[in-house]
Design an enzyme around this catalytic site. Sequence first.
Site, short mmCIF file in Angstrom:
data_model
loop_
_atom_site.label_atom_id
_atom_site.label_comp_id
_atom_site.label_asym_id
_atom_site.label_seq_id
_atom_site.Cartn_x
_atom_site.Cartn_y
_atom_site.Cartn_z
N LYS A 1 92.71 67.01 51.70
CA LYS A 1 93.85 67.72 51.39
C LYS A 1 94.14 67.11 49.78
O LYS A 1 93.65 66.53 49.24
CB LYS A 1 95.01 67.35 52.29
CG LYS A 1 95.50 65.86 52.13
CD LYS A 1 96.30 65.27 51.08
CE LYS A 1 96.71 63.88 51.25
NZ LYS A 1 97.37 63.36 49.82
N ASP B 1 99.26 60.94 56.61
CA ASP B 1 98.54 61.80 56.42
C ASP B 1 97.87 62.32 57.39
O ASP B 1 96.97 63.52 57.58
CB ASP B 1 97.43 61.74 55.22
CG ASP B 1 98.15 61.73 54.06
OD1 ASP B 1 99.29 62.14 53.75
OD2 ASP B 1 97.52 61.16 52.92
#
Length: 311
Positions: free
Chosen positions: A17, A145
């Site tokens: 990401k 995350d």
Amino acid sequence: MTQAFVVDRVHVRAPGKINVFFAVGDVDGDGYHEVASAYQAVSAYEDVWATSSDEFTIAVTGTVDIAGVPLDDRNLALRAARLLAEEIGWDGGVHLDVRKAVPVAGGMGGGSADAAAALVACDALWGAGLSTAELHRLAARLGADVPFALLGGTAVGTGRGDELSPALARGRFEWVLVTSHEGMSTPTVYAELDRYRAERSPDIAPLLRRPLVFPPVLQALRQGDPHLLASASRNDLEIAAVRLRPDLDDILALGSAEGALTGLVSGSGPTIAFLVEDEDAARELQVTLSAAGHSALRVHGPVPGARIVPD
């Protein structure tokens, strides 16, 4: 648990990401920071194969430097497998083969992607059949995350980054990543941000304990407008990362001079993400940065989260 294995081996792919926006609130009494992030999953992937075994073991290969990746219970993927086994009462183990393509300690959530992939793979391997909500609950216990690596796409994260809300993003955004052989410690970067803010506390506005993602960021994502996104993007950790690694500032300046719409440190760094207008611009910038001696990679987003891959 005594049920039979559904399959002998499961392959799951999960994305890295970038944070197209990352606001950091003040540190709280527990030493944590409230954050507000706009995450985008991009086409740099981690692959995990889960194979039935009596023990919990892991092997790691990759197209990136894996020298710092632990092969014991410090490894987040192995911890994810153990956590799931405890959750469902599984009395066996698993062997995980991890192939990494997301830079290690690069601010792109590669370890979190491994953990998300391990949860999905072991759930399928062991026939657990956990719901999406149950998997996300376990993911949140592993790190901020990890839930996003399960979700993928584009999302807003608040709290400590794990309170996720999907965000609408139209079209495809093109990015050029500059990676580094030397990773950065996330706690060290946060500590440097705290020092920077303490040094300048008389001169900067009071910090919000619960920061928000700026509306123009969400508007740019909804419209699929890279120019608007470039003008609205920011990362509060960037100043700390650059203070620790001044060479990052030189790379940011080079990318901007060579046509990037914007450049920002991804997460806690040191990976730098340059947003460009289209695929042609991405190819041109990749060539330019590579010619200057940098490791440059073209990716796009958003892409799906952790998914089973038929082998």
